[in-house]
Design an enzyme around this catalytic site. Structure first.
Site, PDB file in Angstrom:
ATOM      1  N   GLY A  18       0.790  -1.226   0.000  1.00 48.26           N
ATOM      2  CA  GLY A  18       0.000   0.000   0.000  1.00 48.26           C
ATOM      3  C   GLY A  18       0.823   1.277   0.000  1.00 48.26           C
ATOM      4  CD  GLU A  44       1.596  -8.766   1.743  1.00 50.96           C
ATOM      5  OE1 GLU A  44       2.134  -9.855   1.989  1.00 50.96           O
ATOM      6  OE2 GLU A  44       0.375  -8.602   1.645  1.00 50.96           O
ATOM      7  N   PRO A  45       5.154  -4.520  -0.448  1.00 56.61           N
ATOM      8  CG  PRO A  45       7.135  -3.326  -0.829  1.00 56.61           C
ATOM      9  CD  PRO A  45       6.536  -4.386   0.057  1.00 56.61           C
ATOM     10  N   GLY A  46       3.811  -3.475  -3.609  1.00 55.45           N
ATOM     11  CA  GLY A  46       3.726  -3.773  -5.041  1.00 55.45           C
ATOM     12  C   GLY A  46       4.023  -2.505  -5.818  1.00 55.45           C
ATOM     13  NE  ARG A  47      -0.238   2.230  -5.692  1.00 49.28           N
ATOM     14  CZ  ARG A  47      -1.277   2.084  -6.495  1.00 49.28           C
ATOM     15  NH1 ARG A  47      -1.255   2.592  -7.701  1.00 49.28           N
ATOM     16  NH2 ARG A  47      -2.355   1.432  -6.100  1.00 49.28           N
ATOM     17  NE  ARG A  94      -3.387   3.019 -10.749  1.00 54.43           N
ATOM     18  CZ  ARG A  94      -3.242   4.238 -10.279  1.00 54.43           C
ATOM     19  NH1 ARG A  94      -2.748   5.201 -11.035  1.00 54.43           N
ATOM     20  NH2 ARG A  94      -3.585   4.516  -9.046  1.00 54.43           N
ATOM     21  CB  CYS A 139     -16.686   3.877 -28.527  1.00 50.93           C
ATOM     22  SG  CYS A 139     -17.833   4.936 -29.360  1.00 50.93           S
TER      23      CYS A 139
HETATM   24  C1  PLP Z   1      -2.506  -5.528  -3.754  1.00 56.68           C
HETATM   25  C2  PLP Z   1      -1.878  -6.083  -2.532  1.00 56.68           C
HETATM   26  C3  PLP Z   1      -0.602  -5.679  -2.131  1.00 56.68           C
HETATM   27  C4  PLP Z   1       0.172  -4.598  -2.847  1.00 56.68           C
HETATM   28  O1  PLP Z   1      -0.466  -3.381  -2.797  1.00 56.68           O
HETATM   29  P1  PLP Z   1       0.301  -2.066  -3.348  1.00 56.68           P
HETATM   30  O2  PLP Z   1      -0.644  -0.974  -3.118  1.00 56.68           O
HETATM   31  O3  PLP Z   1       0.563  -2.320  -4.792  1.00 56.68           O
HETATM   32  O4  PLP Z   1       1.557  -1.954  -2.571  1.00 56.68           O
HETATM   33  C5  PLP Z   1      -0.044  -6.265  -1.033  1.00 56.68           C
HETATM   34  N1  PLP Z   1      -0.710  -7.222  -0.341  1.00 56.68           N
HETATM   35  C6  PLP Z   1      -1.941  -7.654  -0.694  1.00 56.68           C
HETATM   36  C7  PLP Z   1      -2.596  -8.710   0.075  1.00 56.68           C
HETATM   37  C8  PLP Z   1      -2.562  -7.102  -1.803  1.00 56.68           C
HETATM   38  O5  PLP Z   1      -3.775  -7.516  -2.160  1.00 56.68           O
END
Ligand code: PLP
Length: 411
Positions: free
Chosen positions: A237, A272-275, A311, A341
């Protein structure tokens, strides 16, 4: 691959920091729309983030960008991977992940996902399954599973850039807070309880930290109540600045606030960062195909659309844009939209951009996360190619689809 120590890399990469000349050349060679992902920046982001949390374990949330090139670049710098679906588990293994290190977060898991995870765990007892409903425990027990379980807590507080991603107070996610001790007891009796988990929202920047840490505080409290855990996972997050004038997340402050919020726990902290890891490492190149002057706006038509990057249409998200063909032209407020469209197919409204002309290449920034992953073939558009940059070289890591790819499954 050489792994440079990039913990000191800049905390944000703006669109203007990319090499315009290189981007023009990529567009000329590979055509547009084109996804570009810089693997050196992906690694640097992971290393900088990890360095801010020296005694925590930082995983990568695969769903932000599940491309093999990204997964293997992150495995190379020691990241483990968090997956939220069976396909992400399989692709992580294909990229070289040891299944014993994977964490699978099951949200309303389809039967096939549970079958796959249980099967995987037979040979990889280190796999961790995170559950957000006791019903999932029943379904795992039915399949003979008695392995590692983490409990996802619903902390009752959601945070982040948009209500659609504020999962922390959404009944869909996690075990209701007060039920957690009972569920923990059951998991201890029937499985191997290894951790508590929560993921309260997405796009959290420095100003949102206080709210976010309230959710984390509740997770820390629960960890002390439940006791005897291997880890406490506070999810991802962590946000990136989409607006050019927005400051980046202050990692040192984040780390300190998170530590304070979790409090004294006798367990490993996991994130657990993604973004955060991939967003500013990626962009989309698109060609201007139409310029239309109207009494209310100058409309710039481009070849990327909501099928390329959803997005803006889905969350109303702002993405920075730059005219990489002529960055020095006088900026003019324009509306930029794609060929789909619907009125939602708009990347920017009344946005000052160096006056675009037909055939100019525009870059759409911060597209490394939730870009290709949310792409579609809407309007029978084959999905674009993706080029990865690494050690000064570039290579196509996903070829451009053809119409055959779109129609392949029809019979
Ligand atoms: C989507 C998600 C993440 C990553 O979220 P980001 O906003 O991309 O950092 C981490 N953990 C879980 C369980 C998720 O569903």
């Amino acid at each position: 691959m050489a792994v440079p120590d990039l913990a000191d890399s800049p905390p944000v990469r703006r669109l203007a920091d990319w090499d315009d000349q290189q981007l023009r050349s990529l567009a000329a060679t590979h055509d547009t729309p084109l996804y570009v992902i810089d693997l050196d920046r992906v690694q640097a982001n992971y290393q900088r983030f990890s360095a801010a949390f020296p005694d925590a374990h930082v995983m990568y949330a695969a769903k932000a960008h599940t491309g093999q090139s990204v997964l293997s670049a992150l495995l190379d710098v020691g990241a483990d991977i968090e997956c939220a679906a069976w396909g992400e588990l399989e692709r992580s293994i294909q990229a070289g992940a040891d299944p014993n290190t994977l964490q699978y977060t099951a949200v309303n898991p389809p039967a096939h996902d549970l079958d796959y995870a249980v099967d995987l765990a037979e040979d990889a007892p280190g796999l961790t399954i995170t559950i957000g409903a006791t019903d999932t425990l029943d379904r795992l027990a039915e399949r003979g599973y008695d392995g590692r379980i983490a409990i996802r807590i619903n902390p009752g507080i959601g945070t982040g850039h948009h209500e659609k991603v504020a999962t922390g107070n959404d009944a869909k996610f996690g075990i209701p807070y007060e039920q957690v001790p009972d569920v923990a007891e059951r998991v201890r009796a029937e499985f191997d309880l290894v951790g508590l988990h929560s993921h309260a929202g997405s796009g959290v920047l420095t100003d949102d930290l206080e709210d976010h840490c309230e959710a984390i505080e509740r997770v820390g409290e629960m960890a002390r109540r439940v006791g005897d855990l291997e880890f406490v996972d506070i999810g991802g997050g962590f946000g990136v600045p989409y607006h050019e004038d927005e400051p980046p997340l202050d990692l040192a402050k984040t780390s300190e606030m998170v530590r304070d919020a979790v409090g004294d726990i006798d367990a490993q902290l996991k994130l657990e960062p993604g973004r955060y890891i991939v967003a500013d490492a990626g962009l989309i190149l698109t060609t201007v195909n139409t310029i239309k002057e109207t009494p209310t706006a100058t409309v710039v038509g481009v070849d990327a659309s909501l099928a390329t990057l959803i997005r803006p249409a889905m969350f109303g998200s702002y993405h920075p844009m730059r005219n990489v063909t002529a960055p020095d032209r006088e900026p003019e407020p324009v509306t930029v939209g794609g060929p789909v469209c619907t009125s939602a197919d708009v990347f920017a409204t009344d946005r000052p951009i160096a006056r675009p002309e037909r055939n100019d290449i525009l870059a759409i920034g911060n597209a490394g996360s939730y870009g290709y992953e949310l792409a579609s073939q809407f309007h029978s558009q084959p999905r674009p190619a993706e080029v990865a940059l690494e050690d000064g070289d570039d290579r196509v890591v996903r070829r451009r689809e053809t119409l055959d790819d779109v129609t392949r499954v029809e019979q």
